[in-house]
Scaffold this motif. Sequence first.
Motif, PDB file in Angstrom:
ATOM      1  N   GLY A 110      51.095 -60.262 -22.193  1.00  0.00           N
ATOM      2  CA  GLY A 110      52.475 -59.904 -21.902  1.00  0.00           C
ATOM      3  C   GLY A 110      53.090 -60.687 -20.761  1.00  0.00           C
ATOM      4  N   LEU A 111      52.384 -61.689 -20.245  1.00  0.00           N
ATOM      5  CA  LEU A 111      52.869 -62.539 -19.161  1.00  0.00           C
ATOM      6  C   LEU A 111      53.166 -61.755 -17.886  1.00  0.00           C
ATOM      7  CD1 LEU A 111      55.302 -64.870 -21.196  1.00  0.00           C
ATOM      8  CD2 LEU A 111      52.909 -65.290 -20.595  1.00  0.00           C
ATOM      9  N   PHE A 112      52.442 -60.651 -17.678  1.00  0.00           N
ATOM     10  CA  PHE A 112      52.605 -59.886 -16.441  1.00  0.00           C
ATOM     11  C   PHE A 112      52.212 -60.755 -15.247  1.00  0.00           C
ATOM     12  CE2 PHE A 112      53.496 -56.597 -19.127  1.00  0.00           C
ATOM     13  CZ  PHE A 112      53.331 -55.307 -18.645  1.00  0.00           C
TER      14      PHE A 112
ATOM     15  N   GLY B  67      62.897 -44.775 -24.674  1.00  0.00           N
ATOM     16  CA  GLY B  67      63.838 -45.275 -25.659  1.00  0.00           C
ATOM     17  C   GLY B  67      63.300 -46.413 -26.485  1.00  0.00           C
ATOM     18  N   SER B  68      64.205 -47.041 -27.201  1.00  0.00           N
ATOM     19  CA  SER B  68      63.885 -48.210 -28.014  1.00  0.00           C
ATOM     20  C   SER B  68      63.683 -49.417 -27.110  1.00  0.00           C
ATOM     21  CB  SER B  68      65.037 -48.487 -28.976  1.00  0.00           C
ATOM     22  OG  SER B  68      66.181 -48.917 -28.245  1.00  0.00           O
ATOM     23  N   PRO B  69      63.180 -50.517 -27.642  1.00  0.00           N
ATOM     24  CA  PRO B  69      63.039 -51.715 -26.811  1.00  0.00           C
ATOM     25  C   PRO B  69      64.338 -52.139 -26.151  1.00  0.00           C
ATOM     26  CG  PRO B  69      61.811 -51.987 -28.846  1.00  0.00           C
ATOM     27  CD  PRO B  69      62.579 -50.711 -28.984  1.00  0.00           C
ATOM     28  N   SER B  70      65.441 -52.058 -26.881  1.00  0.00           N
ATOM     29  CA  SER B  70      66.735 -52.422 -26.311  1.00  0.00           C
ATOM     30  C   SER B  70      67.141 -51.458 -25.204  1.00  0.00           C
ATOM     31  CB  SER B  70      67.801 -52.441 -27.408  1.00  0.00           C
ATOM     32  OG  SER B  70      69.056 -52.799 -26.882  1.00  0.00           O
ATOM     33  N   ASP B  71      66.928 -50.155 -25.438  1.00  0.00           N
ATOM     34  CA  ASP B  71      67.240 -49.152 -24.412  1.00  0.00           C
ATOM     35  C   ASP B  71      66.476 -49.444 -23.124  1.00  0.00           C
ATOM     36  OD1 ASP B  71      68.813 -47.691 -26.223  1.00  0.00           O
ATOM     37  OD2 ASP B  71      67.145 -46.391 -26.806  1.00  0.00           O
TER      38      ASP B  71
ATOM     39  N   THR C 227      50.451 -47.280 -23.734  1.00  0.00           N
ATOM     40  CA  THR C 227      51.764 -47.532 -23.137  1.00  0.00           C
ATOM     41  C   THR C 227      51.941 -48.994 -22.731  1.00  0.00           C
ATOM     42  OG1 THR C 227      50.839 -46.546 -21.120  1.00  0.00           O
ATOM     43  CG2 THR C 227      52.356 -45.201 -22.396  1.00  0.00           C
ATOM     44  N   ILE C 228      50.894 -49.616 -22.213  1.00  0.00           N
ATOM     45  CA  ILE C 228      51.058 -51.012 -21.826  1.00  0.00           C
ATOM     46  C   ILE C 228      51.130 -51.909 -23.060  1.00  0.00           C
ATOM     47  CG2 ILE C 228      48.584 -51.436 -21.520  1.00  0.00           C
ATOM     48  CD1 ILE C 228      49.291 -53.360 -19.267  1.00  0.00           C
ATOM     49  N   GLU C 229      50.374 -51.586 -24.106  1.00  0.00           N
ATOM     50  CA  GLU C 229      50.448 -52.386 -25.332  1.00  0.00           C
ATOM     51  C   GLU C 229      51.842 -52.288 -25.955  1.00  0.00           C
ATOM     52  OE1 GLU C 229      45.751 -52.191 -26.727  1.00  0.00           O
ATOM     53  OE2 GLU C 229      47.222 -50.838 -27.654  1.00  0.00           O
ATOM     54  N   ALA C 230      52.418 -51.085 -25.962  1.00  0.00           N
ATOM     55  CA  ALA C 230      53.765 -50.928 -26.514  1.00  0.00           C
ATOM     56  C   ALA C 230      54.776 -51.713 -25.689  1.00  0.00           C
ATOM     57  CB  ALA C 230      54.142 -49.450 -26.554  1.00  0.00           C
ATOM     58  N   PHE C 231      54.621 -51.700 -24.371  1.00  0.00           N
ATOM     59  CA  PHE C 231      55.546 -52.456 -23.527  1.00  0.00           C
ATOM     60  C   PHE C 231      55.441 -53.958 -23.823  1.00  0.00           C
ATOM     61  CE2 PHE C 231      57.361 -54.507 -19.919  1.00  0.00           C
ATOM     62  CZ  PHE C 231      58.320 -53.639 -19.431  1.00  0.00           C
ATOM     63  N   VAL C 232      54.213 -54.459 -23.896  1.00  0.00           N
ATOM     64  CA  VAL C 232      54.012 -55.886 -24.164  1.00  0.00           C
ATOM     65  C   VAL C 232      54.596 -56.277 -25.526  1.00  0.00           C
ATOM     66  CG1 VAL C 232      52.232 -57.616 -24.667  1.00  0.00           C
ATOM     67  CG2 VAL C 232      52.041 -56.156 -22.629  1.00  0.00           C
ATOM     68  N   ASP C 233      54.350 -55.461 -26.542  1.00  0.00           N
ATOM     69  CA  ASP C 233      54.770 -55.806 -27.892  1.00  0.00           C
ATOM     70  C   ASP C 233      56.266 -55.603 -28.132  1.00  0.00           C
ATOM     71  OD1 ASP C 233      52.163 -56.460 -28.553  1.00  0.00           O
ATOM     72  OD2 ASP C 233      51.694 -54.460 -29.332  1.00  0.00           O
TER      73      ASP C 233
ATOM     74  N   VAL D  69      58.925 -54.392 -25.395  1.00  0.00           N
ATOM     75  CA  VAL D  69      59.911 -54.598 -24.331  1.00  0.00           C
ATOM     76  C   VAL D  69      59.938 -56.039 -23.845  1.00  0.00           C
ATOM     77  CG1 VAL D  69      60.700 -53.848 -22.059  1.00  0.00           C
ATOM     78  CG2 VAL D  69      59.657 -52.194 -23.616  1.00  0.00           C
ATOM     79  N   VAL D  70      58.773 -56.669 -23.708  1.00  0.00           N
ATOM     80  CA  VAL D  70      58.749 -58.054 -23.232  1.00  0.00           C
ATOM     81  C   VAL D  70      59.608 -58.962 -24.104  1.00  0.00           C
ATOM     82  CG1 VAL D  70      57.269 -60.091 -22.946  1.00  0.00           C
ATOM     83  CG2 VAL D  70      56.600 -57.902 -21.924  1.00  0.00           C
ATOM     84  N   PRO D  71      59.508 -58.912 -25.453  1.00  0.00           N
ATOM     85  CA  PRO D  71      60.405 -59.758 -26.259  1.00  0.00           C
ATOM     86  C   PRO D  71      61.891 -59.434 -26.031  1.00  0.00           C
ATOM     87  CG  PRO D  71      58.564 -59.006 -27.586  1.00  0.00           C
ATOM     88  CD  PRO D  71      58.497 -58.238 -26.304  1.00  0.00           C
ATOM     89  N   ALA D  72      62.215 -58.146 -25.836  1.00  0.00           N
ATOM     90  CA  ALA D  72      63.612 -57.776 -25.596  1.00  0.00           C
ATOM     91  C   ALA D  72      64.109 -58.352 -24.274  1.00  0.00           C
ATOM     92  CB  ALA D  72      63.764 -56.254 -25.608  1.00  0.00           C
ATOM     93  N   LEU D  73      63.269 -58.357 -23.252  1.00  0.00           N
ATOM     94  CA  LEU D  73      63.657 -58.962 -21.977  1.00  0.00           C
ATOM     95  C   LEU D  73      63.779 -60.483 -22.103  1.00  0.00           C
ATOM     96  CD1 LEU D  73      61.367 -56.907 -19.559  1.00  0.00           C
ATOM     97  CD2 LEU D  73      63.866 -56.768 -19.714  1.00  0.00           C
ATOM     98  N   GLN D  74      62.878 -61.079 -22.858  1.00  0.00           N
ATOM     99  CA  GLN D  74      62.953 -62.534 -23.067  1.00  0.00           C
ATOM    100  C   GLN D  74      64.224 -62.909 -23.818  1.00  0.00           C
ATOM    101  OE1 GLN D  74      59.152 -62.893 -25.015  1.00  0.00           O
ATOM    102  NE2 GLN D  74      58.137 -63.695 -23.185  1.00  0.00           N
ATOM    103  N   ASP D  75      64.611 -62.099 -24.800  1.00  0.00           N
ATOM    104  CA  ASP D  75      65.842 -62.367 -25.541  1.00  0.00           C
ATOM    105  C   ASP D  75      67.066 -62.339 -24.627  1.00  0.00           C
ATOM    106  OD1 ASP D  75      64.435 -62.597 -27.884  1.00  0.00           O
ATOM    107  OD2 ASP D  75      64.898 -60.578 -28.603  1.00  0.00           O
ATOM    108  N   ARG D  76      66.989 -61.560 -23.541  1.00  0.00           N
ATOM    109  CA  ARG D  76      68.092 -61.471 -22.586  1.00  0.00           C
ATOM    110  C   ARG D  76      67.996 -62.525 -21.496  1.00  0.00           C
ATOM    111  NH1 ARG D  76      67.321 -56.926 -25.089  1.00  0.00           N
ATOM    112  NH2 ARG D  76      68.858 -55.220 -25.162  1.00  0.00           N
ATOM    113  N   GLY D  77      66.981 -63.393 -21.586  1.00  0.00           N
ATOM    114  CA  GLY D  77      66.798 -64.426 -20.568  1.00  0.00           C
ATOM    115  C   GLY D  77      66.350 -63.877 -19.235  1.00  0.00           C
TER     116      GLY D  77
END
Length: 465
Positions: free
Chosen positions: A51-53, A374-378, A405-411, A413-421
Amino acid sequence: MSARRELRLNAFEMGAPGHTWAGLWRHPRDAAARYNTLEYWVSLARTAERGLFDGIFLADVVGVYDVYGASPATAVARAAQAPNLDPFLLVPAMAHATTHLGFGVTANLTYEHPYTFTRRLSTLDHLTNGRIGWNVVTGYLESGARGMGLPQAREHDARYDAGEDFLEAAYKLWEGSWEDGAALRDRAGGLFTQPGRVHRVTHDGPSYRVDGQHLSEPSPQRTPVLYQAGASSRGRLFAARHAESIFLNGQTKAVAGKAVRATRQAAKEAGRDPYDIRMFLGATVIVAPTRAEAFDLRDEYARYLDVEGQLALVSGWTGIDLSGLDAHEGLAYVKTNAMQSLLENLTLPGERPFTRADFAEFGPRGARAPFIVGSPSDVADALLSWADEADLDGFNLTRAVAPETIEAFVDLVVPALQDRGAFKTRYREGTLREKLFPEGGAHLKATHPGARFRRGGSEARASAA
């Protein structure tokens, strides 16, 4: 905050079956009961690096929580941070399984000595190729003091005075004993180290004395990255002077933002750039593909929260026995020798003080920090909102159900944050310090007080012979 910075992320962990949410180890999908196996920690490290933590932040406590009911029984029975492992011994296995992930290790300086402790950190910094940070804590549990043969814990402000003394001695050893290049490794000449380039340092402080050479040759960072969590008036001054990363909590953006502003101002007054300190806020995140699924998951987790264990934790943190508090009676501020900043946050700001019922909630008030569902976007939007409004650099993500919980975040939320730059897509090269501060180098910045003890500095010359 004028421009969005790249978010930083740590997994907030502890070598114990129960960490900040008591009882969740009982969840059928939770693996924390295997906290005492190498496989548990290696798997966690690989997930965090995937997850590039930036790192895994390892909490620790010396002692047991025995304030609740004036007994350790509840904490021991409910696995409220008991039993627990030495966090230093977890790092080599995780470092061997990863390449870039950093490690922030908590160590209580009250029960250490600079001469041997600096070697331990240097050793880890060597073995990880410069990926070590030290979370500097001074200890607050009376049970820990008794266990170490002392009549009582040091008084709150005196702990930080001793911390100043300890760090000065440590800086002398890390920065001022060995010159760069002293270790030649000259096979032909039979000379491993030039003795004239290794210097004796002396320190005669009110709490610690040192007279000797640093036992380790300089590691990649020399001084490890320095973490701190002090947010009381005295703790903030200590953190502003020494910390490169600060871990804080705050149940609202206003509370967190106030703490961040106060610390950055204190750093400025200490002669440092206020943004030479990375600010990490604790946060619990429950994420699923849809908002409805995430709230269902939250409700499922909540059924496993151990209320008595949770109250034992909060009693230990605050120094106030919550066993006699009525469910909806507000917690009143009294000065204790425990975590003063936490107690202030729970009693002074906001519309109403926290109650015993609040501490038993698997939600925002029970978390004493962001609790995001929430959802990844939330989740991505919420994290960025907190970061923008409170001037944060990132988050220490609290374990709920491990490793789910950490696996769900990596899979998710991390892509959602990357999409937002707002999050990196690959690691930078270099040490942990170089990753956290790309504009700097592997060693302490020149404006940091520890840099004054570097060979050639006036303090280094005065303390060397």
